[in-house]
Design a protein around this motif. Structure first.
Motif, mmCIF file in Angstrom:
data_model
loop_
_atom_site.group_PDB
_atom_site.id
_atom_site.type_symbol
_atom_site.label_atom_id
_atom_site.label_comp_id
_atom_site.label_asym_id
_atom_site.label_seq_id
_atom_site.Cartn_x
_atom_site.Cartn_y
_atom_site.Cartn_z
ATOM 1 N N ASP A 1 9.467 -30.760 -2.345
ATOM 2 C CA ASP A 1 9.536 -29.391 -1.810
ATOM 3 C C ASP A 1 9.774 -29.370 -0.305
ATOM 4 O OD1 ASP A 1 9.158 -28.359 -4.329
ATOM 5 O OD2 ASP A 1 6.995 -28.101 -4.095
ATOM 6 N N GLU B 1 13.132 -27.835 1.542
ATOM 7 C CA GLU B 1 12.998 -26.786 2.565
ATOM 8 C C GLU B 1 13.721 -27.188 3.851
ATOM 9 O OE1 GLU B 1 12.138 -23.086 3.843
ATOM 10 O OE2 GLU B 1 11.739 -23.854 1.834
ATOM 11 N N LYS C 1 17.425 -26.793 3.324
ATOM 12 C CA LYS C 1 17.723 -25.359 3.334
ATOM 13 C C LYS C 1 17.773 -24.818 4.761
ATOM 14 C CE LYS C 1 15.931 -20.986 1.534
ATOM 15 N NZ LYS C 1 14.834 -20.383 0.767
#
Length: 121
Positions: free
Chosen positions: A70, A74, A77
């Protein structure tokens, strides 16, 4: 039964004074095909014999088995949002993960369909 629970059973048998072989047979009786392998049982038995109390695996050095988590998703992104013209190789250099990991995150997790790849020579 989970590996953690089986480790607890190994520790319990160790404290009862059972041998590693007896403990393995007990685990096979209770867990069948899901029982820990012989080497794992003997390894945990040895750890308890050497004074280890914890049922947790020790941390291993080296690269994690996967860089896709995760936190990394992130970060990718955020990089894309900050500069949509950023090349995959630039992200690899910034994040320190493999080229294919960045590609997979962009395609699979962020749903990007068209990812420009720059050939390096």
């Amino acid at each position: 039964m989970s590996q953690f629970e089986q480790r607890a059973n190994i520790k319990f048998c160790f404290k009862l004074g059972k041998t590693a072989a007896e403990t393995l047979e007990c685990l096979k009786t209770v867990n069948g095909d899901e029982a820990l392998k012989k080497t794992a049982v003997y390894d945990w038995f040895k750890r308890f014999k050497n004074g280890q109390e914890s049922l947790e695996d020790e941390e291993r050095s080296g690269r994690p088995s996967t860089s896709k988590n995760d936190e990394t998703i992130e970060k990718v992104k955020n990089l894309v949002q900050s500069d949509r013209r950023l090349h995959i190789q630039d992200m690899v250099n910034v994040l320190g993960i493999s080229y294919s990991s960045v590609q997979n995150i962009l395609k699979d997790d962020l749903g990007m369909r068209r990812v420009v790849q720059i050939a390096t020579f």
